[in-house]
Design an enzyme around this catalytic site. Sequence first.
Site, PDB file in Angstrom:
ATOM      1  N   GLN A 179       0.738  -1.229  -0.124  1.00 40.57           N
ATOM      2  CA  GLN A 179       0.102   0.130  -0.008  1.00 40.57           C
ATOM      3  C   GLN A 179       0.696   1.365   0.040  1.00 40.57           C
ATOM      4  O   GLN A 179       0.205   2.240  -0.025  1.00 40.57           O
ATOM      5  CB  GLN A 179      -0.949  -0.075   1.280  1.00 40.57           C
ATOM      6  CG  GLN A 179      -2.395  -0.440   1.066  1.00 40.57           C
ATOM      7  CD  GLN A 179      -2.543  -1.970   0.625  1.00 40.57           C
ATOM      8  OE1 GLN A 179      -2.198  -2.793   1.514  1.00 40.57           O
ATOM      9  NE2 GLN A 179      -2.722  -2.242  -0.385  1.00 40.57           N
ATOM     10  N   ASN A 180       2.223   1.152   0.250  1.00 40.35           N
ATOM     11  CA  ASN A 180       2.858   2.232   0.114  1.00 40.35           C
ATOM     12  C   ASN A 180       2.769   2.814  -1.242  1.00 40.35           C
ATOM     13  O   ASN A 180       3.140   2.140  -2.224  1.00 40.35           O
ATOM     14  CB  ASN A 180       4.278   2.136   0.671  1.00 40.35           C
ATOM     15  CG  ASN A 180       5.202   3.325   0.763  1.00 40.35           C
ATOM     16  OD1 ASN A 180       5.308   4.298   0.029  1.00 40.35           O
ATOM     17  ND2 ASN A 180       5.556   3.622   2.273  1.00 40.35           N
ATOM     18  N   ARG A 181       2.865   4.293  -1.508  1.00 40.23           N
ATOM     19  CA  ARG A 181       2.705   4.753  -2.923  1.00 40.23           C
ATOM     20  C   ARG A 181       3.923   5.215  -3.402  1.00 40.23           C
ATOM     21  O   ARG A 181       4.200   5.871  -4.291  1.00 40.23           O
ATOM     22  CB  ARG A 181       1.836   5.825  -2.835  1.00 40.23           C
ATOM     23  CG  ARG A 181       0.229   5.269  -2.444  1.00 40.23           C
ATOM     24  CD  ARG A 181      -0.708   6.176  -1.788  1.00 40.23           C
ATOM     25  NE  ARG A 181      -0.175   6.902  -0.803  1.00 40.23           N
ATOM     26  CZ  ARG A 181      -0.656   7.934   0.081  1.00 40.23           C
ATOM     27  NH1 ARG A 181      -1.946   8.242  -0.711  1.00 40.23           N
ATOM     28  NH2 ARG A 181      -0.481   8.160   1.102  1.00 40.23           N
ATOM     29  N   THR A 205       4.654   8.876   1.658  1.00 49.50           N
ATOM     30  CA  THR A 205       4.111   8.302   0.661  1.00 49.50           C
ATOM     31  C   THR A 205       3.425   6.932   1.672  1.00 49.50           C
ATOM     32  O   THR A 205       2.772   6.018   0.933  1.00 49.50           O
ATOM     33  CB  THR A 205       5.092   7.551  -0.110  1.00 49.50           C
ATOM     34  OG1 THR A 205       5.868   6.991   0.324  1.00 49.50           O
ATOM     35  CG2 THR A 205       5.574   8.759  -1.117  1.00 49.50           C
TER      36      THR A 205
END
Length: 164
Positions: free
Chosen positions: A38-40, A142
């Site tokens: 889920q880290n962008r 992020t």
Amino acid sequence: MNCTGFPPSIDKNCHTLILGSMPGVTSLQQQQYYAHPQNRFWPLMARLLNEPAAPADYQQRLQMLLSHHIALWDAIGSCERTGSLDSAIKNVQGNDFTALLQEYPRIRTICCNGGKSAQTFQRYNKELLHRTDIAFHFLPSTSPANARWRMDMLADAWSQAIHP
């Protein structure tokens, strides 16, 4: 839990250095920067660097950054933390940026990914902050914990640092 960060992903051509705080549980387990799905970070970098997508392979991800002269490291070298939240970080040991900048003198931009990265970098590198030959950017995280920042908002904030 005692946490120790990774060595920098950097080469002699890098002019930009992106700093996280300390890798989270998933990243530490996988020994990869920004490994949490889920880290962008990786999709954001691909977007800003006009790449079609972030590579699935971790080494290719690092190479994507290096090919654009972007290095990756963390403000924290080691700490104690339970879980992945930056708010749980204690007993911080900062990384040695004076030595890094001596070894890699082309670095002219330092970007901190999130508040804890910025806070730690500023705390342990007060003398470096006076350098006029380096631009410092303290950017929104992020991390999935920073959900109020949508991808388009992150891209707007980060684009000025990545493409000054």
